[in-house]
Each structure stands twice: as C-alpha cells, then as structure tokens.
Design a protein around this motif. Sequence first.
Motif, short mmCIF file in Angstrom:
data_model
loop_
_atom_site.label_atom_id
_atom_site.label_comp_id
_atom_site.label_asym_id
_atom_site.label_seq_id
_atom_site.Cartn_x
_atom_site.Cartn_y
_atom_site.Cartn_z
N PRO A 1 -15.45 -74.25 -46.66
CA PRO A 1 -14.13 -74.46 -46.05
C PRO A 1 -13.20 -75.31 -46.91
O PRO A 1 -11.98 -75.07 -46.95
CB PRO A 1 -14.47 -75.16 -44.72
CG PRO A 1 -15.86 -74.74 -44.42
CD PRO A 1 -16.55 -74.65 -45.76
N HIS B 1 -14.51 -64.73 -45.64
CA HIS B 1 -14.58 -64.59 -44.19
C HIS B 1 -15.51 -63.45 -43.78
O HIS B 1 -16.15 -63.52 -42.72
CB HIS B 1 -13.18 -64.36 -43.62
CG HIS B 1 -12.25 -65.52 -43.85
ND1 HIS B 1 -12.51 -66.78 -43.37
CD2 HIS B 1 -11.08 -65.60 -44.54
CE1 HIS B 1 -11.53 -67.59 -43.73
NE2 HIS B 1 -10.66 -66.90 -44.44
N PRO C 1 -13.25 -70.84 -40.46
CA PRO C 1 -14.30 -69.83 -40.58
C PRO C 1 -15.57 -70.27 -39.87
O PRO C 1 -15.66 -71.39 -39.37
CB PRO C 1 -14.50 -69.71 -42.10
CG PRO C 1 -14.05 -71.02 -42.64
CD PRO C 1 -12.93 -71.48 -41.76
N TYR C 2 -16.55 -69.40 -39.87
CA TYR C 2 -17.76 -69.63 -39.09
C TYR C 2 -18.78 -70.51 -39.80
O TYR C 2 -19.93 -70.58 -39.38
CB TYR C 2 -18.40 -68.29 -38.73
CG TYR C 2 -17.60 -67.48 -37.73
CD1 TYR C 2 -17.36 -67.97 -36.46
CD2 TYR C 2 -17.09 -66.23 -38.07
CE1 TYR C 2 -16.63 -67.25 -35.53
CE2 TYR C 2 -16.36 -65.49 -37.15
CZ TYR C 2 -16.13 -66.00 -35.89
OH TYR C 2 -15.41 -65.27 -34.97
N LEU D 1 -11.65 -73.25 -49.70
CA LEU D 1 -10.61 -72.30 -49.31
C LEU D 1 -9.22 -72.85 -49.65
O LEU D 1 -8.32 -72.08 -50.01
CB LEU D 1 -10.69 -71.99 -47.82
CG LEU D 1 -11.87 -71.12 -47.38
CD1 LEU D 1 -11.91 -71.00 -45.86
CD2 LEU D 1 -11.79 -69.73 -48.02
N LEU E 1 -19.20 -64.86 -44.05
CA LEU E 1 -19.49 -65.81 -42.98
C LEU E 1 -19.50 -65.13 -41.61
O LEU E 1 -20.34 -65.44 -40.76
CB LEU E 1 -18.46 -66.94 -42.99
CG LEU E 1 -18.46 -67.83 -44.24
CD1 LEU E 1 -17.36 -68.88 -44.14
CD2 LEU E 1 -19.81 -68.50 -44.45
N HIS E 2 -18.57 -64.20 -41.40
CA HIS E 2 -18.49 -63.51 -40.11
C HIS E 2 -19.74 -62.67 -39.88
O HIS E 2 -20.29 -62.65 -38.76
CB HIS E 2 -17.24 -62.64 -40.08
CG HIS E 2 -16.96 -62.07 -38.73
ND1 HIS E 2 -16.08 -61.02 -38.52
CD2 HIS E 2 -17.45 -62.37 -37.49
CE1 HIS E 2 -16.03 -60.73 -37.24
NE2 HIS E 2 -16.86 -61.53 -36.59
N ILE F 1 -12.23 -64.11 -35.38
CA ILE F 1 -12.26 -64.97 -36.56
C ILE F 1 -10.91 -65.64 -36.77
O ILE F 1 -9.86 -65.03 -36.57
CB ILE F 1 -12.67 -64.17 -37.81
CG1 ILE F 1 -13.01 -65.12 -38.96
CG2 ILE F 1 -11.59 -63.19 -38.22
CD1 ILE F 1 -13.72 -64.43 -40.10
N ASN F 2 -10.95 -66.90 -37.13
CA ASN F 2 -9.75 -67.68 -37.43
C ASN F 2 -9.77 -68.02 -38.91
O ASN F 2 -10.66 -68.73 -39.36
CB ASN F 2 -9.73 -68.97 -36.58
CG ASN F 2 -8.49 -69.81 -36.82
OD1 ASN F 2 -7.76 -69.61 -37.79
ND2 ASN F 2 -8.25 -70.75 -35.92
N PRO F 3 -8.80 -67.54 -39.70
CA PRO F 3 -8.83 -67.78 -41.15
C PRO F 3 -8.88 -69.26 -41.52
O PRO F 3 -9.40 -69.63 -42.57
CB PRO F 3 -7.54 -67.12 -41.64
CG PRO F 3 -7.21 -66.09 -40.62
CD PRO F 3 -7.67 -66.67 -39.32
#
Length: 230
Positions: free
Chosen positions: A33, A95, A121-122, A36, A98-99, A116-118
């Motif tokens: 994260p 993403h 992330p997960y 990113l 991770l998704h 998913i939220n940019p």
Amino acid sequence: MSTCLICTHPAEQPRTACTRCEHRIRGWLGEIPRQLVLLAASLELGSRPAQGYGGAGRAHAPLPVRGDVLTLLGPAAPGPVRDTAGDQGGPQPVHAVLHAWADQLADDLGHVLPPINPRAPYAAYLARHLGHITRTGWVALMHGELADLVRRIRAVTSTEPRRRPADAPCPACQAFGLGRTDWETYLDCEACGLLLTEAEYADHHAAVMPPLARTALGLLLAEHDTRKAS
C-alpha cells in the motif's frame, strides 16, 4: 513437525508455512500500500526525445504515461476471477493480485468481500488473517505471486530494500547471520531463520558483546606478545 511449502524448512503443525516466510509475506503486505503512492508518482513519462540520432521516429503517438506503471495500477475485476483453466498470462495489476487472494481467503472463511477500493486494497485484510493463510495449501502460490508483484513494483520505484548486518552472533546457531532488512519488523538470521524483535536483539547484544569484546582483546594481546617475543 510439517514442512514449509515455500522454503521446505520445518514448520510447526498444522502450519504449511514457517514463521520466517510468514514474516516475509506480512512485510510485503505492509509495503505494497505504501508503494502505491510511489507508483502513482512514477506514472508520468519523463521528457525524452521521440527518436535517436538517425532514427525514423514513431509510427504512432506514444502513450502519455509509463506502460509498466499503468499495468501495475490498472483496475481489478469487480468480482472474483479464478484462472481455473490456467490460461491467464502476463503481468497482473496490484489490485488484481490482492483481490484474487482476498477472494480465495474470504471463500475459505465464509466472508463476503466489499467492492474493491483503489485507495484501500485488500492487503490489510490478508495480513489480518495471515494466521489462517499459513495453514492452507495455497500459501506458496500466494507467496510466489506477491514476490513477483513486489519485484515489479520495486523495479519502478527504485526502492530495493537494503540489509543491515547486526554485530552479535545468532543466539540459536551462533553464526554471524543476523540482520535487518528494510520494510521488515524483525531481525532474522540468514543461517537458521531465527526471528528476533528489536528488544530481544538489544538484550542479546548486551549479554554477549562485552564477553566477545574481552575475548577479542585477549587474542590481540596474545598475538602481540607472541610477535614481540619472536
């Protein structure tokens, strides 16, 4: 004891990944994260000529952004995508990777993942349930995909972590293999895989370094006396 599916070192039952590999995965999930932000800052192309000396130029206009970064920052599918046929190829966006693994984890745990939220992330979801992941048969596959993802990210952001060796020998195997790598929270031994917190290493350092220093000084004095006598 069982065997770590990632590095083949021993792992405690019913784990399928050893503590050291779990630590490495957790470090990557914490790093991604933050990376990113650096990837977004690296998206715009630097200024450079469209052709070299004697070149013929471009047949079409270049992309206004870096293609490798655009791939990493690309969107993931809104729902689960499973490569059951094994025919998906090419580098995957952050993403998407991770998704996919978050969806696998949610399937194991009976959870329902939100869209998913940019910006979120997960990675945190995977890290929160890493204890479960290290008991699954797919932990090695996730480790491999995350390793490749982090390698591609670092190649763009130029943030290859440095390893700083520690002074004291390992309390488990006595080798001088202890060190701390950027982005990671533990010191680890390259020889036996032992993990130490900063506090544990500080206590160990305080206990073993003074005797080692006295021993080294004694050896130097003995060598000096031998040379003087000869």
